[in-house]
Motif scaffolding. Structure first.
Motif, PDB file in Angstrom:
ATOM      1  N   LEU A 128       0.803  -1.225   0.000  1.00 19.41           N
ATOM      2  CA  LEU A 128       0.000   0.000   0.000  1.00 19.41           C
ATOM      3  C   LEU A 128       0.841   1.282   0.000  1.00 19.41           C
ATOM      4  N   ASP A 129       2.057   1.216   0.510  1.00 18.84           N
ATOM      5  CA  ASP A 129       2.893   2.429   0.575  1.00 18.84           C
ATOM      6  C   ASP A 129       3.764   2.631  -0.669  1.00 18.84           C
ATOM      7  N   ARG A 130       3.762   1.657  -1.566  1.00 15.08           N
ATOM      8  CA  ARG A 130       4.620   1.770  -2.760  1.00 15.08           C
ATOM      9  C   ARG A 130       3.965   2.615  -3.849  1.00 15.08           C
ATOM     10  N   GLN A 131       4.832   3.180  -4.703  1.00 13.28           N
ATOM     11  CA  GLN A 131       4.342   3.891  -5.878  1.00 13.28           C
ATOM     12  C   GLN A 131       4.321   2.926  -7.072  1.00 13.28           C
ATOM     13  N   PRO A 132       3.531   3.226  -8.112  1.00 10.10           N
ATOM     14  CA  PRO A 132       3.401   2.321  -9.258  1.00 10.10           C
ATOM     15  C   PRO A 132       4.726   1.908  -9.886  1.00 10.10           C
ATOM     16  N   LYS A 133       5.729   2.811  -9.884  1.00 13.92           N
ATOM     17  CA  LYS A 133       6.995   2.477 -10.535  1.00 13.92           C
ATOM     18  C   LYS A 133       7.723   1.338  -9.821  1.00 13.92           C
ATOM     19  N   ALA A 134       7.347   1.056  -8.580  1.00 14.28           N
ATOM     20  CA  ALA A 134       7.980  -0.011  -7.816  1.00 14.28           C
ATOM     21  C   ALA A 134       7.197  -1.322  -7.885  1.00 14.28           C
ATOM     22  N   LEU A 135       6.204  -1.379  -8.764  1.00 17.96           N
ATOM     23  CA  LEU A 135       5.352  -2.561  -8.885  1.00 17.96           C
ATOM     24  C   LEU A 135       5.576  -3.268 -10.210  1.00 17.96           C
ATOM     25  N   SER A 136       5.270  -4.557 -10.234  1.00 14.87           N
ATOM     26  CA  SER A 136       5.287  -5.302 -11.501  1.00 14.87           C
ATOM     27  C   SER A 136       4.024  -4.978 -12.290  1.00 14.87           C
ATOM     28  N   GLY A 137       3.995  -5.425 -13.542  1.00 15.62           N
ATOM     29  CA  GLY A 137       2.814  -5.181 -14.370  1.00 15.62           C
ATOM     30  C   GLY A 137       1.553  -5.794 -13.778  1.00 15.62           C
ATOM     31  N   GLY A 138       1.674  -7.011 -13.269  1.00 12.18           N
ATOM     32  CA  GLY A 138       0.515  -7.667 -12.682  1.00 12.18           C
ATOM     33  C   GLY A 138       0.026  -6.953 -11.437  1.00 12.18           C
ATOM     34  N   GLN A 139       0.968  -6.440 -10.616  1.00 10.24           N
ATOM     35  CA  GLN A 139       0.578  -5.702  -9.415  1.00 10.24           C
ATOM     36  C   GLN A 139      -0.102  -4.387  -9.781  1.00 10.24           C
ATOM     37  N   ARG A 140       0.390  -3.717 -10.810  1.00 11.46           N
ATOM     38  CA  ARG A 140      -0.249  -2.470 -11.246  1.00 11.46           C
ATOM     39  C   ARG A 140      -1.676  -2.728 -11.710  1.00 11.46           C
ATOM     40  N   GLN A 141      -1.856  -3.841 -12.439  1.00 16.19           N
ATOM     41  CA  GLN A 141      -3.207  -4.137 -12.910  1.00 16.19           C
ATOM     42  C   GLN A 141      -4.137  -4.442 -11.748  1.00 16.19           C
TER      43      GLN A 141
END
Length: 376
Positions: A128-141
């Motif tokens: 929950l504290d991460r920004q989108p750039k620190a996520l994988s494609g699946g996590q962003r979706q």
């Protein structure tokens, strides 16, 4: 109620030919409907009409019994998940998921509870504290899906949400969307894809749209039904050729006679075969097309109801094997064999054509009624 009803809906841009024409469609409460079809058939346009992002040229759209032609998107009770995720890059996962509720001025305690519940459902609670750039494609979706969940919409709209993911993530996220539908059974879901696996595994109802060689067919509904209805009982050649991978094999021929519950067909350059269909409305000599899916041809069965061909290519996929057979100038024939098949290029094989597995289409491409059907 979350039913969605299109009544004689048309969509055109200026003087150009209509991209959607005469759409009459009803999606029931809690249904998972998948719009599928070739590029340019109008499936995304149809979805965007539900969202209110495209105006309807003529006809009527009702959501939950309410006419929404002139209703702004924000007042339709829908939430949309885009192909591109559309996350705010400067916001955390929590802030992205909470943003819509904050705009609606919901109480902070309610926002927090809904965001954390959705994050737990989607296994995002540790991110929950991460920004989108620190996520994988699946996590962003999944964040994009979570942003839709917290709004508790009457209708979820998905516009090719998995197309940016790799194969493993597509499979994983597809399962999560199926579980989401089971959990939010009160809401209707409409999903646009070009991927048949997604359509067959997710849909309770498939809506297949035409591109159409004929202008009158373009943007119309080719067939609407359950995945197995479209697979086992295609309405016409277009549906039969589009649904299924590899596609259905087509064999041109002429009708010899129509016996009770059975058609006798002379295949072009091949044998006389029998198909369990009702061809009583056709006269002897009528041009027809016989269809059979690769998995229904019987490899190695040689009798009066079989074809001969030389193996030109062998595709081994682990759990199954596909054989591509050259029939001497005729269209290549694809047959499914067992995973441990020993067939090699250059082998000559017989392919049995069971009467009950055959489809027959008239010269307009319409399917003749089948008398013995495979399970749907």
């Amino acid at each position: 109620m979350t039913s969605i009803v299109f009544q004689d809906v048309h969509k055109a841009y200026g003087d150009l030919p209509a991209v959607l024409r005469g759409v009459n469609l009803e999606l029931s409460d809690g249904e998972f409907a998948v719009f599928i079809g070739p590029s340019g058939c109008g499936k995304s346009t149809l979805l965007r009409m539900i969202a209110g992002l495209e105006e309807i040229t003529s006809g009527e759209l009702r959501i939950g019994g309410r006419r929404v032609n002139e209703v702004p998107p924000a007042e339709r009770g829908i939430a949309m998940v885009f192909q591109s995720y559309a996350l705010f890059p400067h916001m955390s996962v929590y802030e992205n998921m909470a943003f819509g509720l904050e705009l609606a001025k919901r109480p902070k305690a309610e926002i927090d509870a809904k965001v954390r519940a959705a994050a737990k459902t989607l296994q995002l609670d540790h991110l929950l504290d991460r920004q989108p750039k620190a996520l994988s494609g699946g996590q962003r979706q999944r964040v994009a899906i979570g942003r839709a969940i917290v709004r508790e919409p009457k209708v979820f709209l998905f516009d090719e949400p998995l197309s940016n993911l790799d194969t493993a993530l597509r499979a994983q996220t597809r399962i999560e969307i199926a579980r989401l539908h089971a959990q939010y059974a009160h809401a209707s879901m409409v999903y646009v894809t070009h991927d048949q696996v997604e359509a067959m595994t997710l849909a309770s109802k498939i809506v297949l749209l035409h591109t159409g060689k004929d202008v009158a067919e373009k943007g119309s509904l080719a067939q609407v039904g359950t995945p197995m209805e479209l697979f086992h009982r295609p309405r016409n050649l277009f549906v039969a050729g589009f649904i299924g991978s590899p596609r259905m094999n087509f064999l041109p021929g002429k009708l010899v006679s129509a016996e009770p519950a059975q058609a006798v067909v002379q295949l072009d350059g091949g044998p006389v075969i029998r198909a369990s269909v009702d061809a009583s409305r056709l006269a002897a000599g009528a041009a027809v097309t016989v269809g059979i899916r690769p998995e229904h041809a019987v490899v190695g069965q040689e009798n009066g109801q079989s074809l001969q061909g030389g193996v030109s290519l062998v595709e081994r996929l682990g759990t199954t094997t596909y054989l591509y057979l050259d029939r001497g100038g005729a269209q290549e024939f694809v047959a499914q064999a067992s995973a441990d098949s020993h067939a090699r290029p250059g082998d000559r094989l017989a392919l049995g054509l069971p009467a009950q597995a055959l489809h027959v289409f008239d010269d307009r491409g319409d399917a003749l009624p089948r008398c013995v059907d495979l399970p749907a």
